[in-house]
Design an enzyme around this catalytic site. Structure first.
Site, PDB file in Angstrom:
ATOM      1  N   GLY A 106      62.311  -8.841  14.761  1.00  0.00           N
ATOM      2  CA  GLY A 106      63.067  -9.085  13.517  1.00  0.00           C
ATOM      3  C   GLY A 106      63.583  -7.799  12.899  1.00  0.00           C
ATOM      4  O   GLY A 106      63.225  -6.701  13.307  1.00  0.00           O
ATOM      5  N   GLY A 108      63.345  -5.114  10.879  1.00  0.00           N
ATOM      6  CA  GLY A 108      62.283  -4.438  10.135  1.00  0.00           C
ATOM      7  C   GLY A 108      62.811  -3.410   9.164  1.00  0.00           C
ATOM      8  O   GLY A 108      62.079  -2.880   8.326  1.00  0.00           O
ATOM      9  N   ARG A 109      64.084  -3.073   9.303  1.00  0.00           N
ATOM     10  CA  ARG A 109      64.659  -2.043   8.411  1.00  0.00           C
ATOM     11  C   ARG A 109      66.130  -2.334   8.157  1.00  0.00           C
ATOM     12  O   ARG A 109      66.908  -1.434   7.917  1.00  0.00           O
ATOM     13  CB  ARG A 109      64.520  -0.673   9.037  1.00  0.00           C
ATOM     14  CG  ARG A 109      65.126  -0.666  10.422  1.00  0.00           C
ATOM     15  CD  ARG A 109      65.306   0.636  11.049  1.00  0.00           C
ATOM     16  NE  ARG A 109      65.430   0.380  12.475  1.00  0.00           N
ATOM     17  CZ  ARG A 109      65.749   1.267  13.367  1.00  0.00           C
ATOM     18  NH1 ARG A 109      65.954   2.488  12.999  1.00  0.00           N
ATOM     19  NH2 ARG A 109      65.847   0.952  14.630  1.00  0.00           N
ATOM     20  N   LYS A 129      71.297  -0.679   7.145  1.00  0.00           N
ATOM     21  CA  LYS A 129      70.186  -0.284   8.020  1.00  0.00           C
ATOM     22  C   LYS A 129      69.450   0.879   7.360  1.00  0.00           C
ATOM     23  O   LYS A 129      70.078   1.903   7.065  1.00  0.00           O
ATOM     24  CB  LYS A 129      70.780   0.161   9.358  1.00  0.00           C
ATOM     25  CG  LYS A 129      69.934  -0.157  10.546  1.00  0.00           C
ATOM     26  CD  LYS A 129      70.694   0.125  11.826  1.00  0.00           C
ATOM     27  CE  LYS A 129      69.733   0.449  12.943  1.00  0.00           C
ATOM     28  NZ  LYS A 129      70.431   0.836  14.172  1.00  0.00           N
ATOM     29  N   ASP A 141      58.165   1.671   7.442  1.00  0.00           N
ATOM     30  CA  ASP A 141      58.623   1.770   6.048  1.00  0.00           C
ATOM     31  C   ASP A 141      59.991   1.134   5.822  1.00  0.00           C
ATOM     32  O   ASP A 141      60.478   1.073   4.705  1.00  0.00           O
ATOM     33  CB  ASP A 141      58.652   3.246   5.604  1.00  0.00           C
ATOM     34  CG  ASP A 141      59.529   4.102   6.502  1.00  0.00           C
ATOM     35  OD1 ASP A 141      60.193   3.551   7.403  1.00  0.00           O
ATOM     36  OD2 ASP A 141      59.549   5.336   6.301  1.00  0.00           O
ATOM     37  N   GLY A 142      60.625   0.689   6.928  1.00  0.00           N
ATOM     38  CA  GLY A 142      61.939   0.057   6.779  1.00  0.00           C
ATOM     39  C   GLY A 142      63.043   1.044   6.447  1.00  0.00           C
ATOM     40  O   GLY A 142      64.146   0.652   6.091  1.00  0.00           O
ATOM     41  N   ASP A 268      66.052  -7.434  22.728  1.00  0.00           N
ATOM     42  CA  ASP A 268      66.359  -7.438  21.284  1.00  0.00           C
ATOM     43  C   ASP A 268      67.519  -6.493  20.971  1.00  0.00           C
ATOM     44  O   ASP A 268      68.023  -6.500  19.842  1.00  0.00           O
ATOM     45  CB  ASP A 268      65.122  -7.041  20.462  1.00  0.00           C
ATOM     46  CG  ASP A 268      64.529  -5.717  20.892  1.00  0.00           C
ATOM     47  OD1 ASP A 268      64.318  -5.529  22.107  1.00  0.00           O
ATOM     48  OD2 ASP A 268      64.288  -4.854  20.032  1.00  0.00           O
ATOM     49  N   ASN A 269      67.926  -5.697  21.936  1.00  0.00           N
ATOM     50  CA  ASN A 269      69.027  -4.762  21.704  1.00  0.00           C
ATOM     51  C   ASN A 269      70.269  -5.142  22.495  1.00  0.00           C
ATOM     52  O   ASN A 269      71.153  -4.308  22.695  1.00  0.00           O
ATOM     53  CB  ASN A 269      68.595  -3.340  22.082  1.00  0.00           C
ATOM     54  CG  ASN A 269      67.517  -2.814  21.148  1.00  0.00           C
ATOM     55  OD1 ASN A 269      67.408  -3.262  20.000  1.00  0.00           O
ATOM     56  ND2 ASN A 269      66.718  -1.889  21.625  1.00  0.00           N
ATOM     57  N   ASP A 278      72.652  -1.128  18.675  1.00  0.00           N
ATOM     58  CA  ASP A 278      71.418  -0.356  18.539  1.00  0.00           C
ATOM     59  C   ASP A 278      71.483   0.998  19.238  1.00  0.00           C
ATOM     60  O   ASP A 278      70.998   1.176  20.349  1.00  0.00           O
ATOM     61  CB  ASP A 278      70.198  -1.176  18.973  1.00  0.00           C
ATOM     62  CG  ASP A 278      69.756  -2.101  17.850  1.00  0.00           C
ATOM     63  OD1 ASP A 278      70.530  -2.248  16.875  1.00  0.00           O
ATOM     64  OD2 ASP A 278      68.659  -2.665  17.917  1.00  0.00           O
TER      65      ASP A 278
END
Ligand code: AMP
Ligand code: MG
Length: 513
Positions: A106, A108-109, A129, A141-142, A268-269, A278
């Protein structure tokens, strides 16, 4: 009327006035069930400031931000103020990373601000992003420091101007806050534009949960958005797999023709749309090698230059696995049918040959032209020569006008160009050019448009990052300007043509976060 969130609290307040502070979002992902995403607010930052805004892309998207002040733009592209209609979603996806399945990754950032319908009739996602933690951050920390922001900006825009399908860079900002990696670094937020953010991993998210209903919704949504022609096919899901395969085969062939190594072709990329997405540890090769790997975490060479099509195919098998329940109620029949549709290799071979042959000035490639390409590549590999420079020298070597104008006083250089490449290669190649109906001038022109003078070289991207960390964006700006026209040589950009000196060479790259 613009609505501004007050970050950090649940309230929404209204600031600014008038319809001029609007972005005409046209969101469709929100029509999907809530399990596809989480609504998240960007984190508050102390001093949002833009250091890049892509006017050309904004125009293409039909975004008119002329009534936004500089502060308002910075607030927008750091998520400090969200115009009415913004969606602010963190998307769910899973993924195979280096062959290992992770059922929950997912954004995350990252946050999807929303979708816009551009004047060209196409739909684009606008995503932030580095805007802070989300429920998918898994302890991260995103956030992002400015290094990866600068890197993705330069690389994705360069790829676009090199003619590669890719996500693009709309804006880049600093936050005024430190981000803690090995040491404190200036924080940054990147604004990415993509045809969509649906990945193979998005399908895997629902397949892993055996959520067939959601899988079907996702497949139908993806077909509607990216491959509407598949709806006419006897089985739209089979046609969809075939289309995605075709796009990925063409994409990888294009990467190969430019010496580009993605570095993390995890599922995922890999975008369903067939765009490069990505920009983590990716890099353009300097010295040519089939086994070249940059990513510091790719110890087995899974994502090496010469392995990219095999990994693309492996990824497509994962997508095919997800589609099994949709294709046929009988799963073994479904598998059989899907297997027949995972065939990017033929398409790849054709695309690869077409793109590589163009680099040699060949218009209509024949299968035996692969020998010309391979002979030259073997020569580059054995002699450890620079991929981009050598192809451009090859271009110069038949470019009669260039030779006459630039080399008339330099007989040695002229001779060197005349003899560029090994003798057996040159004979084979020049004979081939003479055989085709097009003139040598036309061949040279084709080569000039297929062999860039400038690529975003790692050591130069590193220079841009180092200067950027110190608050100086002049190298970044110059590189972006240079890479807007990568096929045209400009005297004042001579520095960007250069291969790295041994001490400048970047040998490893890191996941951008
Ligand atoms: P990537 O390697 O960039 O494709 O990211 C893999 C996963 O790690 C994705 O789910 C990202 O959202 C997540 N991720 C990467 N960097 C961070 C970060 N700084 N904070 C939270 N999640 C992250
Ligand atoms: Mg990723």
């Amino acid at each position: 009327m613009a609505i501004f969130y007050e970050p950090g609290c649940g309230e929404v307040s209204t600031l600014g006035s008038g319809p001029e502070l609007m972005i005409a979002f046209d969101n469709t992902y929100t029509s999907l069930p809530e399990k596809f995403y989480v609504r998240v607010k960007p984190e508050e930052v102390s001093q949002p400031q833009l250091f890049a805004f892509n006017e050309e892309l904004a125009r293409k998207l039909g975004l008119d931000l002329s009534s936004f002040s500089e502060e308002q733009r910075a607030a927008l592209f750091t998520g400090q103020s969200l115009p009415e209609g913004a969606s602010s979603l963190s998307l769910a996806y899973a993924g195979h990373q280096f062959g290992q399945f992770n059922p929950q990754l997912g954004d995350g950032r990252a946050l999807l601000l929303g979708e816009v319908l551009a004047p060209d009739g196409k739909r684009y996602d606008i995503q932030l992003k580095g805007s802070g933690a989300t429920p998918w951050s898994r302890g991260g920390d995103g956030k992002s420091w400015v290094g990866p922001v600068i890197r993705e900006y330069i690389l994705s825009e360069a790829m676009h101007h090199l003619g590669v399908p890719t996500t693009r860079a709309l804006a880049a900002a600093t936050t005024g806050d430190p981000v803690y990696r090995e040491s404190p670094l200036p924080g940054g937020i990147f604004t990415r534009v993509a045809s969509s953010h649906i990945r193979i991993g998005t399908f895997e998210f629902f397949a892993a949960r055996r959520d067939i209903e959601s899988l079907r919704r996702l497949a139908d949504y993806s077909i509607d958005r990216h491959y509407p022609q598949c709806k006419q096919a006897e089985n739209p899901y089979l046609a969809f797999l075939e289309e995605v395969g075709r796009k990925h085969a063409a994409l990888v062939a294009k990467w190969m023709s430019l010496g580009f190594i993605h570095g993390v072709m995890n599922t995922d990329n890999m975008s369903i749309s067939g765009e490069t997405i990505d920009y983590g540890p990716c890099a353009f090769m300097d010295t040519f090698s089939n086994e070249k790997v940059f990513s510091s975490i790719d110890r087995g060479g899974r994502h090496a230059y010469g392995n990219q099509i095999r990994i693309a195919q492996w990824n497509l098998v994962q997508l095919a696995n997800c589609l099994v329940p949709l294709v046929d109620p009988d799963s073994s029949r479904s598998v059989e049918k899907l297997q027949e549709c995972i065939g990017p290799l033929d398409v790849y071979d054709e695309e690869w040959l077409r793109k590589m042959a163009a680099k040699f000035g060949i218009f209509e490639p024949r299968p035996e032209d692969a020998k010309i390409v391979q002979t030259f590549l073997s020569y580059l590999e054995q002699q450890r020569l620079d991929f981009t420079i050598e192809f451009r020298r090859l271009t110069d070597s038949i470019d009669a006008a260039y030779a006459r104008d630039s080399l008339k006083d330099n007989e040695d250089k002229y001779q060197e160009y005349q003899n560029h490449g090994p003798k057996d290669f040159r004979e084979m190649w020049l004979k081939r050019l003479e055989e085709q109906p097009q003139s040598l001038e036309q061949a040279a022109e084709r080569m000039r448009r297929s062999n860039p003078v400038y690529i975003p070289r790692n050591h130069q991207v590193e220079r841009a990052i180092q200067a950027g960390v110190a608050g100086d964006y002049s190298v970044f700006d110059r590189m972006n300007e240079c890479l807007q026209a990568p096929f045209e040589r400009r005297q004042d950009f001579a520095e960007f043509e250069l291969a790295p000196e041994p001490e400048e060479e970047v040998r490893a790259t890191f996941c951008g976060t």
